[in-house]
Design a protein around this motif. Structure first.
Motif, PDB file in Angstrom:
ATOM      1  N   MET A 245       0.815  -1.201   0.000  1.00  0.00           N
ATOM      2  CA  MET A 245       0.000   0.000   0.000  1.00  0.00           C
ATOM      3  C   MET A 245       0.857   1.264   0.000  1.00  0.00           C
ATOM      4  SD  MET A 245      -3.328   1.188   1.276  1.00  0.00           S
ATOM      5  CE  MET A 245      -3.770   2.827   1.720  1.00  0.00           C
ATOM      6  N   GLN A 246       1.945   1.266   0.775  1.00  0.00           N
ATOM      7  CA  GLN A 246       2.775   2.460   0.875  1.00  0.00           C
ATOM      8  C   GLN A 246       3.444   2.804  -0.460  1.00  0.00           C
ATOM      9  OE1 GLN A 246       2.637   4.462   3.306  1.00  0.00           O
ATOM     10  NE2 GLN A 246       1.698   3.183   4.837  1.00  0.00           N
ATOM     11  N   ASN A 247       3.602   1.823  -1.339  1.00  0.00           N
ATOM     12  CA  ASN A 247       4.281   2.084  -2.598  1.00  0.00           C
ATOM     13  C   ASN A 247       3.387   2.683  -3.667  1.00  0.00           C
ATOM     14  OD1 ASN A 247       6.971   1.516  -2.013  1.00  0.00           O
ATOM     15  ND2 ASN A 247       6.557  -0.659  -2.074  1.00  0.00           N
ATOM     16  N   ILE A 248       2.166   3.073  -3.286  1.00  0.00           N
ATOM     17  CA  ILE A 248       1.326   3.779  -4.242  1.00  0.00           C
ATOM     18  C   ILE A 248       1.648   5.270  -4.240  1.00  0.00           C
ATOM     19  CG2 ILE A 248      -0.553   2.121  -4.071  1.00  0.00           C
ATOM     20  CD1 ILE A 248      -2.050   4.192  -2.330  1.00  0.00           C
ATOM     21  N   TYR A 249       2.388   5.709  -3.232  1.00  0.00           N
ATOM     22  CA  TYR A 249       2.725   7.136  -3.119  1.00  0.00           C
ATOM     23  C   TYR A 249       3.970   7.449  -3.915  1.00  0.00           C
ATOM     24  CZ  TYR A 249      -0.733   7.021   0.540  1.00  0.00           C
ATOM     25  OH  TYR A 249      -1.895   6.866   1.230  1.00  0.00           O
ATOM     26  N   LYS A 250       3.884   8.547  -4.627  1.00  0.00           N
ATOM     27  CA  LYS A 250       5.008   9.005  -5.434  1.00  0.00           C
ATOM     28  C   LYS A 250       5.269  10.472  -5.079  1.00  0.00           C
ATOM     29  CE  LYS A 250       4.134   5.620  -8.952  1.00  0.00           C
ATOM     30  NZ  LYS A 250       3.888   5.326 -10.343  1.00  0.00           N
ATOM     31  N   PRO A 251       6.130  10.697  -4.080  1.00  0.00           N
ATOM     32  CA  PRO A 251       6.352  12.056  -3.592  1.00  0.00           C
ATOM     33  C   PRO A 251       6.929  12.980  -4.654  1.00  0.00           C
ATOM     34  CG  PRO A 251       7.961  10.540  -2.666  1.00  0.00           C
ATOM     35  CD  PRO A 251       6.972   9.720  -3.420  1.00  0.00           C
ATOM     36  N   LYS A 252       6.547  14.240  -4.548  1.00  0.00           N
ATOM     37  CA  LYS A 252       7.015  15.264  -5.476  1.00  0.00           C
ATOM     38  C   LYS A 252       7.563  16.432  -4.669  1.00  0.00           C
ATOM     39  CE  LYS A 252       5.593  17.879  -9.544  1.00  0.00           C
ATOM     40  NZ  LYS A 252       6.906  17.864 -10.077  1.00  0.00           N
ATOM     41  N   SER A 253       8.768  16.851  -5.008  1.00  0.00           N
ATOM     42  CA  SER A 253       9.367  17.987  -4.308  1.00  0.00           C
ATOM     43  C   SER A 253       8.691  19.277  -4.750  1.00  0.00           C
ATOM     44  CB  SER A 253      10.874  18.060  -4.572  1.00  0.00           C
ATOM     45  OG  SER A 253      11.129  18.203  -5.945  1.00  0.00           O
ATOM     46  N   ARG A 254       8.475  20.131  -3.798  1.00  0.00           N
ATOM     47  CA  ARG A 254       7.852  21.422  -4.087  1.00  0.00           C
ATOM     48  C   ARG A 254       8.855  22.310  -4.804  1.00  0.00           C
ATOM     49  NH1 ARG A 254       6.820  25.443   0.547  1.00  0.00           N
ATOM     50  NH2 ARG A 254       6.588  27.285  -0.707  1.00  0.00           N
ATOM     51  N   GLN A 255       8.405  22.959  -5.869  1.00  0.00           N
ATOM     52  CA  GLN A 255       9.278  23.800  -6.673  1.00  0.00           C
ATOM     53  C   GLN A 255       8.780  25.240  -6.778  1.00  0.00           C
ATOM     54  OE1 GLN A 255      12.253  22.671  -8.093  1.00  0.00           O
ATOM     55  NE2 GLN A 255      11.857  20.816  -6.929  1.00  0.00           N
ATOM     56  N   GLU A 256       7.593  25.505  -6.251  1.00  0.00           N
ATOM     57  CA  GLU A 256       7.005  26.839  -6.391  1.00  0.00           C
ATOM     58  C   GLU A 256       7.176  27.644  -5.114  1.00  0.00           C
ATOM     59  OE1 GLU A 256       3.040  25.804  -7.409  1.00  0.00           O
ATOM     60  OE2 GLU A 256       3.589  25.085  -9.381  1.00  0.00           O
ATOM     61  N   ASN A 257       7.405  28.930  -5.283  1.00  0.00           N
ATOM     62  CA  ASN A 257       7.559  29.872  -4.175  1.00  0.00           C
ATOM     63  C   ASN A 257       8.686  29.499  -3.232  1.00  0.00           C
ATOM     64  OD1 ASN A 257       5.417  31.637  -4.928  1.00  0.00           O
ATOM     65  ND2 ASN A 257       3.980  30.089  -4.202  1.00  0.00           N
ATOM     66  N   ILE A 258       9.750  28.949  -3.812  1.00  0.00           N
ATOM     67  CA  ILE A 258      10.960  28.675  -3.041  1.00  0.00           C
ATOM     68  C   ILE A 258      12.168  29.144  -3.840  1.00  0.00           C
ATOM     69  CG2 ILE A 258      10.018  26.711  -1.754  1.00  0.00           C
ATOM     70  CD1 ILE A 258      11.525  24.858  -3.672  1.00  0.00           C
ATOM     71  N   VAL A 259      13.240  29.415  -3.124  1.00  0.00           N
ATOM     72  CA  VAL A 259      14.514  29.754  -3.748  1.00  0.00           C
ATOM     73  C   VAL A 259      15.489  28.653  -3.352  1.00  0.00           C
ATOM     74  CG1 VAL A 259      16.392  31.433  -3.852  1.00  0.00           C
ATOM     75  CG2 VAL A 259      14.031  32.224  -3.609  1.00  0.00           C
ATOM     76  N   ILE A 260      16.177  28.100  -4.333  1.00  0.00           N
ATOM     77  CA  ILE A 260      17.079  26.974  -4.101  1.00  0.00           C
ATOM     78  C   ILE A 260      18.506  27.398  -4.395  1.00  0.00           C
ATOM     79  CG2 ILE A 260      17.655  24.607  -4.781  1.00  0.00           C
ATOM     80  CD1 ILE A 260      14.716  24.491  -5.896  1.00  0.00           C
ATOM     81  N   GLN A 261      19.402  27.111  -3.451  1.00  0.00           N
ATOM     82  CA  GLN A 261      20.826  27.362  -3.648  1.00  0.00           C
ATOM     83  C   GLN A 261      21.556  26.053  -3.391  1.00  0.00           C
ATOM     84  OE1 GLN A 261      22.554  30.339  -4.498  1.00  0.00           O
ATOM     85  NE2 GLN A 261      24.221  28.897  -4.719  1.00  0.00           N
ATOM     86  N   GLU A 262      22.142  25.496  -4.442  1.00  0.00           N
ATOM     87  CA  GLU A 262      22.865  24.238  -4.293  1.00  0.00           C
ATOM     88  C   GLU A 262      24.327  24.527  -4.015  1.00  0.00           C
ATOM     89  OE1 GLU A 262      22.029  21.062  -6.968  1.00  0.00           O
ATOM     90  OE2 GLU A 262      20.032  21.845  -7.414  1.00  0.00           O
ATOM     91  N   LEU A 263      24.831  23.918  -2.951  1.00  0.00           N
ATOM     92  CA  LEU A 263      26.229  24.022  -2.569  1.00  0.00           C
ATOM     93  C   LEU A 263      26.876  22.655  -2.741  1.00  0.00           C
ATOM     94  CD1 LEU A 263      25.635  26.148   0.650  1.00  0.00           C
ATOM     95  CD2 LEU A 263      26.268  26.966  -1.618  1.00  0.00           C
TER      96      LEU A 263
END
Length: 103
Positions: free
Chosen positions: A1-19
């Motif tokens: 049952m748990q494998n029906i979930y497919k998480p999606k990272s939020r991409q809106e209204n955020i600022v991302i800085q990769e280091l």
């Protein structure tokens, strides 16, 4: 049952800085900043809405050349969900009914 979930990272209204070894995320809605370590950042980046937590654990295991259990992915996903950084997860905890020791 748990494998029906497919998480999606939020991409809106955020600022991302990769280091080099981490990702900084600033949430424009809540005015909060988050610092994801390399592993959490890898998991967050793999949340494309197409892979299950089990599939994410397999990808992280390959990338880190170690055995990353699905439970560890769920623990990270629940932390990211609390911070409103991922969607498409169940309302109830994956660990519901387990003691802290069992987790």
């Amino acid at each position: 049952m748990q494998n029906i979930y497919k998480p999606k990272s939020r991409q809106e209204n955020i600022v991302i800085q990769e280091l080099k070894d981490e990702v900084l995320i600033y949430d424009l809605e809540s005015n909060k900043a988050y610092c994801l370590n390399e592993t959490a950042a890898t998991i967050w980046n793999l949340c494309d809405g197409k892979m299950t937590p089990l599939e994410i654990s397999e990808k992280v295991s390959k990338k880190t050349n170690s055995d990353v259990k699905e439970d560890f992915i769920w623990l990270t996903l629940e932390d990211l969900k609390k911070d409103n950084l991922v969607i498409n997860l169940p309302n109830e905890s994956y660990f519901k009914g387990l003691s802290r020791r069992e987790i």
